[in-house]
Motif scaffolding. Structure first.
Motif, PDB file in Angstrom:
ATOM      1  N   GLY A  18       0.800  -1.218   0.000  1.00  0.00           N
ATOM      2  CA  GLY A  18       0.000   0.000   0.000  1.00  0.00           C
ATOM      3  C   GLY A  18       0.835   1.271   0.000  1.00  0.00           C
ATOM      4  O   GLY A  18       0.302   2.354  -0.214  1.00  0.00           O
ATOM      5  N   HIS A  19       2.126   1.162   0.235  1.00  0.00           N
ATOM      6  CA  HIS A  19       3.000   2.335   0.187  1.00  0.00           C
ATOM      7  C   HIS A  19       3.269   2.702  -1.266  1.00  0.00           C
ATOM      8  O   HIS A  19       3.025   1.921  -2.178  1.00  0.00           O
ATOM      9  CB  HIS A  19       4.327   2.046   0.893  1.00  0.00           C
ATOM     10  CG  HIS A  19       4.212   2.016   2.378  1.00  0.00           C
ATOM     11  ND1 HIS A  19       5.237   2.374   3.205  1.00  0.00           N
ATOM     12  CD2 HIS A  19       3.199   1.682   3.202  1.00  0.00           C
ATOM     13  CE1 HIS A  19       4.876   2.258   4.459  1.00  0.00           C
ATOM     14  NE2 HIS A  19       3.632   1.824   4.480  1.00  0.00           N
ATOM     15  N   TRP A  20       3.787   3.899  -1.472  1.00  0.00           N
ATOM     16  CA  TRP A  20       4.136   4.387  -2.795  1.00  0.00           C
ATOM     17  C   TRP A  20       5.646   4.367  -2.953  1.00  0.00           C
ATOM     18  O   TRP A  20       6.390   4.647  -2.015  1.00  0.00           O
ATOM     19  CB  TRP A  20       3.594   5.794  -2.998  1.00  0.00           C
ATOM     20  CG  TRP A  20       2.108   5.804  -3.090  1.00  0.00           C
ATOM     21  CD1 TRP A  20       1.231   5.885  -2.052  1.00  0.00           C
ATOM     22  CD2 TRP A  20       1.324   5.686  -4.260  1.00  0.00           C
ATOM     23  NE1 TRP A  20      -0.062   5.828  -2.506  1.00  0.00           N
ATOM     24  CE2 TRP A  20      -0.026   5.713  -3.873  1.00  0.00           C
ATOM     25  CE3 TRP A  20       1.624   5.571  -5.608  1.00  0.00           C
ATOM     26  CZ2 TRP A  20      -1.067   5.620  -4.779  1.00  0.00           C
ATOM     27  CZ3 TRP A  20       0.589   5.490  -6.517  1.00  0.00           C
ATOM     28  CH2 TRP A  20      -0.744   5.509  -6.100  1.00  0.00           C
ATOM     29  N   TYR A  21       6.108   4.036  -4.155  1.00  0.00           N
ATOM     30  CA  TYR A  21       7.519   3.883  -4.462  1.00  0.00           C
ATOM     31  C   TYR A  21       7.870   4.797  -5.640  1.00  0.00           C
ATOM     32  O   TYR A  21       7.102   4.884  -6.611  1.00  0.00           O
ATOM     33  CB  TYR A  21       7.781   2.418  -4.838  1.00  0.00           C
ATOM     34  CG  TYR A  21       9.146   2.124  -5.379  1.00  0.00           C
ATOM     35  CD1 TYR A  21      10.262   2.141  -4.556  1.00  0.00           C
ATOM     36  CD2 TYR A  21       9.327   1.820  -6.727  1.00  0.00           C
ATOM     37  CE1 TYR A  21      11.525   1.861  -5.059  1.00  0.00           C
ATOM     38  CE2 TYR A  21      10.582   1.532  -7.233  1.00  0.00           C
ATOM     39  CZ  TYR A  21      11.677   1.561  -6.400  1.00  0.00           C
ATOM     40  OH  TYR A  21      12.922   1.293  -6.887  1.00  0.00           O
ATOM     41  N   LEU A  22       9.012   5.464  -5.542  1.00  0.00           N
ATOM     42  CA  LEU A  22       9.484   6.286  -6.649  1.00  0.00           C
ATOM     43  C   LEU A  22      10.078   5.363  -7.710  1.00  0.00           C
ATOM     44  O   LEU A  22      11.221   4.935  -7.614  1.00  0.00           O
ATOM     45  CB  LEU A  22      10.534   7.298  -6.171  1.00  0.00           C
ATOM     46  CG  LEU A  22      11.108   8.210  -7.257  1.00  0.00           C
ATOM     47  CD1 LEU A  22      10.050   9.165  -7.786  1.00  0.00           C
ATOM     48  CD2 LEU A  22      12.309   8.968  -6.728  1.00  0.00           C
ATOM     49  N   GLU A  23       9.270   5.033  -8.695  1.00  0.00           N
ATOM     50  CA  GLU A  23       9.689   4.133  -9.772  1.00  0.00           C
ATOM     51  C   GLU A  23      10.740   4.806 -10.650  1.00  0.00           C
ATOM     52  O   GLU A  23      11.715   4.185 -11.054  1.00  0.00           O
ATOM     53  CB  GLU A  23       8.469   3.747 -10.604  1.00  0.00           C
ATOM     54  CG  GLU A  23       8.690   2.628 -11.567  1.00  0.00           C
ATOM     55  CD  GLU A  23       8.788   1.275 -10.899  1.00  0.00           C
ATOM     56  OE1 GLU A  23       9.649   0.492 -11.350  1.00  0.00           O
ATOM     57  OE2 GLU A  23       8.041   0.995  -9.964  1.00  0.00           O
ATOM     58  N   ALA A  24      10.508   6.088 -10.947  1.00  0.00           N
ATOM     59  CA  ALA A  24      11.451   6.863 -11.754  1.00  0.00           C
ATOM     60  C   ALA A  24      11.309   8.331 -11.390  1.00  0.00           C
ATOM     61  O   ALA A  24      10.201   8.824 -11.217  1.00  0.00           O
ATOM     62  CB  ALA A  24      11.177   6.672 -13.240  1.00  0.00           C
ATOM     63  N   GLY A  25      12.438   8.995 -11.255  1.00  0.00           N
ATOM     64  CA  GLY A  25      12.452  10.433 -10.990  1.00  0.00           C
ATOM     65  C   GLY A  25      13.368  11.095 -12.001  1.00  0.00           C
ATOM     66  O   GLY A  25      14.389  10.527 -12.389  1.00  0.00           O
ATOM     67  N   PHE A  26      13.011  12.279 -12.431  1.00  0.00           N
ATOM     68  CA  PHE A  26      13.777  12.982 -13.455  1.00  0.00           C
ATOM     69  C   PHE A  26      14.272  14.314 -12.903  1.00  0.00           C
ATOM     70  O   PHE A  26      13.603  14.942 -12.091  1.00  0.00           O
ATOM     71  CB  PHE A  26      12.924  13.180 -14.704  1.00  0.00           C
ATOM     72  CG  PHE A  26      12.312  11.896 -15.190  1.00  0.00           C
ATOM     73  CD1 PHE A  26      13.083  10.965 -15.865  1.00  0.00           C
ATOM     74  CD2 PHE A  26      10.986  11.585 -14.923  1.00  0.00           C
ATOM     75  CE1 PHE A  26      12.529   9.757 -16.297  1.00  0.00           C
ATOM     76  CE2 PHE A  26      10.425  10.397 -15.351  1.00  0.00           C
ATOM     77  CZ  PHE A  26      11.209   9.479 -16.036  1.00  0.00           C
ATOM     78  N   GLY A  27      15.436  14.736 -13.350  1.00  0.00           N
ATOM     79  CA  GLY A  27      16.008  15.992 -12.859  1.00  0.00           C
ATOM     80  C   GLY A  27      16.313  15.887 -11.385  1.00  0.00           C
ATOM     81  O   GLY A  27      16.956  14.949 -10.924  1.00  0.00           O
ATOM     82  N   ARG A  28      15.829  16.846 -10.613  1.00  0.00           N
ATOM     83  CA  ARG A  28      16.090  16.871  -9.168  1.00  0.00           C
ATOM     84  C   ARG A  28      15.405  15.736  -8.413  1.00  0.00           C
ATOM     85  O   ARG A  28      15.695  15.503  -7.244  1.00  0.00           O
ATOM     86  CB  ARG A  28      15.649  18.203  -8.578  1.00  0.00           C
ATOM     87  CG  ARG A  28      16.568  19.332  -8.984  1.00  0.00           C
ATOM     88  CD  ARG A  28      16.239  20.557  -8.210  1.00  0.00           C
ATOM     89  NE  ARG A  28      15.974  21.623  -9.168  1.00  0.00           N
ATOM     90  CZ  ARG A  28      15.538  22.806  -8.859  1.00  0.00           C
ATOM     91  NH1 ARG A  28      15.287  23.104  -7.613  1.00  0.00           N
ATOM     92  NH2 ARG A  28      15.333  23.712  -9.781  1.00  0.00           N
ATOM     93  N   LEU A  29      14.516  15.029  -9.064  1.00  0.00           N
ATOM     94  CA  LEU A  29      13.829  13.915  -8.405  1.00  0.00           C
ATOM     95  C   LEU A  29      14.495  12.573  -8.684  1.00  0.00           C
ATOM     96  O   LEU A  29      14.032  11.544  -8.204  1.00  0.00           O
ATOM     97  CB  LEU A  29      12.355  13.869  -8.827  1.00  0.00           C
ATOM     98  CG  LEU A  29      11.537  15.107  -8.485  1.00  0.00           C
ATOM     99  CD1 LEU A  29      10.085  14.888  -8.852  1.00  0.00           C
ATOM    100  CD2 LEU A  29      11.672  15.490  -7.027  1.00  0.00           C
ATOM    101  N   ASP A  30      15.589  12.591  -9.431  1.00  0.00           N
ATOM    102  CA  ASP A  30      16.348  11.373  -9.659  1.00  0.00           C
ATOM    103  C   ASP A  30      16.989  10.963  -8.336  1.00  0.00           C
ATOM    104  O   ASP A  30      17.563  11.793  -7.634  1.00  0.00           O
ATOM    105  CB  ASP A  30      17.418  11.618 -10.723  1.00  0.00           C
ATOM    106  CG  ASP A  30      18.175  10.368 -11.093  1.00  0.00           C
ATOM    107  OD1 ASP A  30      17.626   9.261 -10.935  1.00  0.00           O
ATOM    108  OD2 ASP A  30      19.328  10.492 -11.540  1.00  0.00           O
ATOM    109  N   ALA A  31      16.849   9.709  -7.956  1.00  0.00           N
ATOM    110  CA  ALA A  31      17.378   9.234  -6.669  1.00  0.00           C
ATOM    111  C   ALA A  31      18.115   7.915  -6.865  1.00  0.00           C
ATOM    112  O   ALA A  31      17.594   7.001  -7.497  1.00  0.00           O
ATOM    113  CB  ALA A  31      16.240   9.062  -5.669  1.00  0.00           C
ATOM    114  N   ARG A  32      19.314   7.838  -6.307  1.00  0.00           N
ATOM    115  CA  ARG A  32      20.092   6.588  -6.391  1.00  0.00           C
ATOM    116  C   ARG A  32      19.394   5.461  -5.645  1.00  0.00           C
ATOM    117  O   ARG A  32      19.380   4.325  -6.087  1.00  0.00           O
ATOM    118  CB  ARG A  32      21.481   6.802  -5.820  1.00  0.00           C
ATOM    119  CG  ARG A  32      22.337   7.637  -6.702  1.00  0.00           C
ATOM    120  CD  ARG A  32      23.744   7.718  -6.185  1.00  0.00           C
ATOM    121  NE  ARG A  32      24.474   8.654  -7.022  1.00  0.00           N
ATOM    122  CZ  ARG A  32      25.507   9.330  -6.624  1.00  0.00           C
ATOM    123  NH1 ARG A  32      25.961   9.191  -5.394  1.00  0.00           N
ATOM    124  NH2 ARG A  32      26.110  10.157  -7.440  1.00  0.00           N
TER     125      ARG A  32
END
Length: 64
Positions: A27-41
């Motif tokens: 039920g949690h949300w996951y950052l599948e893809a982030g672009f620019g400043r939302l890119d996360a290792r």
């Protein structure tokens, strides 16, 4: 899933809701893809969309 756009309708991120097979994170949300400043290792997970929105706002507010 959920697509996150900025005011100019540019894609900033893709969030996915985690299913039953993710013990403790269902039920949690996951950052599948982030672009620019939302890119996360190490892409984060969020308990709800409010938490995701707060994280996105903080990342976008950072100076380059």
């Amino acid at each position: 899933g959920l697509l996150v756009f900025d005011k100019e309708q540019r894609l900033l991120a893709v969030l996915s809701r985690l299913g039953e097979h993710y013990d403790g994170l269902s039920g949690h949300w996951y950052l599948e893809a982030g672009f620019g400043r939302l890119d996360a290792r190490d892409p984060p997970t969020f308990a709800d969309l409010e938490e995701a929105q707060e994280w996105i706002g903080q990342r976008l507010a950072r100076k380059r």
